[in-house]
Scaffold this active site. Structure first.
Site, PDB file in Angstrom:
ATOM      1  N   HIS A   1       0.834  -1.202   0.000  1.00 23.81           N
ATOM      2  CA  HIS A   1       0.000   0.000   0.000  1.00 23.81           C
ATOM      3  C   HIS A   1       0.870   1.253   0.000  1.00 23.81           C
ATOM      4  O   HIS A   1       0.606   2.208  -0.739  1.00 23.81           O
ATOM      5  CB  HIS A   1      -0.907   0.052   1.244  1.00 23.81           C
TER       6      HIS A   1
ATOM      7  N   LYS B   1     -16.711  -6.404   5.967  1.00 25.89           N
ATOM      8  CA  LYS B   1     -15.463  -7.158   5.842  1.00 25.89           C
ATOM      9  C   LYS B   1     -14.927  -7.599   7.203  1.00 25.89           C
ATOM     10  O   LYS B   1     -13.966  -8.330   7.272  1.00 25.89           O
ATOM     11  CB  LYS B   1     -14.398  -6.303   5.131  1.00 25.89           C
TER      12      LYS B   1
ATOM     13  N   ARG C   1      -2.167  -6.417  -7.600  1.00 27.38           N
ATOM     14  CA  ARG C   1      -1.101  -7.336  -7.216  1.00 27.38           C
ATOM     15  C   ARG C   1      -0.902  -8.408  -8.276  1.00 27.38           C
ATOM     16  O   ARG C   1       0.209  -8.772  -8.585  1.00 27.38           O
ATOM     17  CB  ARG C   1      -1.433  -8.005  -5.882  1.00 27.38           C
TER      18      ARG C   1
ATOM     19  N   SER D   1      -3.320  -7.774   2.887  1.00 22.09           N
ATOM     20  CA  SER D   1      -3.610  -7.547   4.308  1.00 22.09           C
ATOM     21  C   SER D   1      -4.175  -8.793   4.968  1.00 22.09           C
ATOM     22  O   SER D   1      -3.841  -9.109   6.114  1.00 22.09           O
ATOM     23  CB  SER D   1      -4.596  -6.388   4.472  1.00 22.09           C
TER      24      SER D   1
END
Length: 168
Positions: free
Chosen positions: A20, A44, A98, A136
Site C-alpha cells: 500500500h 469485511k 497485485r 492484508s
C-alpha cells in the site's frame, strides 16, 4: 497554472502494508493531492477499528518527507467510491493491482465508475515484484498464528499486530 489534480486511493487498509505504501509513494508522482480513503466497511469485519486504521495510516506516512505529507489527507468514507471521489474533488481513482486475479474485479469496478462519472479516471498501478504477493488478509493470518510479518509491514504496524494478537 493548471488546476490541482486530486487522486483518491481507497481501501480497507486493515492493516496498511508495504505494498500500500508503495502505491501511495508512486501516486504522489501522478497527482498534486492524494486522499487516502479507508473504507468504513463493517461487512469485511476489519481487525482494526476505523480509528485504529486511520491512526496506523497517519503513523506510516509520518516517515514521508514533509512536502509529501503536506499533499496527503486521510479521509474515511462509506458508500459508493465514486460519490466519495466527487466529494473530495478527485479526478483520479488509484487502484493497486497485485496479480491478474485482481484485474477482473477492478476492471468491472472501473467501468461502472466511469459510467456513473465519466470525468473521473481510474489508474491501475501494478505492484512491484517485491510487493505482489502481500495482502492484508495474509498478513493478518500470519500474525494471528504468531508468524513474523515484519517484512510485509512497517515496524509500527508490526508492533500493533503483535499487540493485537498478544504475541511478544
Amino acid at each position: 497554472m493548471a488546476s490541482e489534480r486530486t487522486g483518491v486511493y481507497p481501501g480497507t487498509f486493515d492493516p496498511i502494508t508495504s505494498g500500500h505504501l508503495e502505491v501511495v509513494r508512486r501516486s504522489l508522482r501522478l497527482v498534486d493531492r492524494l486522499v487516502i480513503g479507508p473504507a468504513i466497511n463493517i461487512g469485511k469485519g476489519p481487525l482494526f477499528s476505523l480509528e485504529e486504521r486511520m491512526d496506523i495510516i497517519k503513523d506510516d506516512i509520518e516517515d514521508f518527507s514533509q512536502a509529501d505529507k503536506d499533499r496527503i489527507q486521510v479521509v474515511p468514507f462509506e458508500g459508493l467510491l465514486i460519490h466519495f471521489a466527487r466529494e473530495v474533488g478527485a479526478s483520479v481513482i488509484i487502484r493497486g493491482l497485485r496479480a491478474v486475479s485482481d484485474f477482473e474485479y477492478e476492471i468491472q469496478m472501473a467501468n461502472m465508475n466511469a459510467r456513473m462519472e465519466p470525468n473521473v479516471e481510474t489508474i491501475f498501478l501494478m505492484a512491484s515484484d517485491r510487493h505482489q504477493f502481500i495482502a492484508s488478509s495474509l498478513v493478518k493470518d500470519i500474525a494471528r498464528l504468531g508468524g513474523d510479518t515484519s517484512q510485509f509491514v512497517s515496524s509500527k504496524v508490526f508492533k500493533r499486530l503483535k499487540a493485537k494478537f498478544g504475541h511478544s
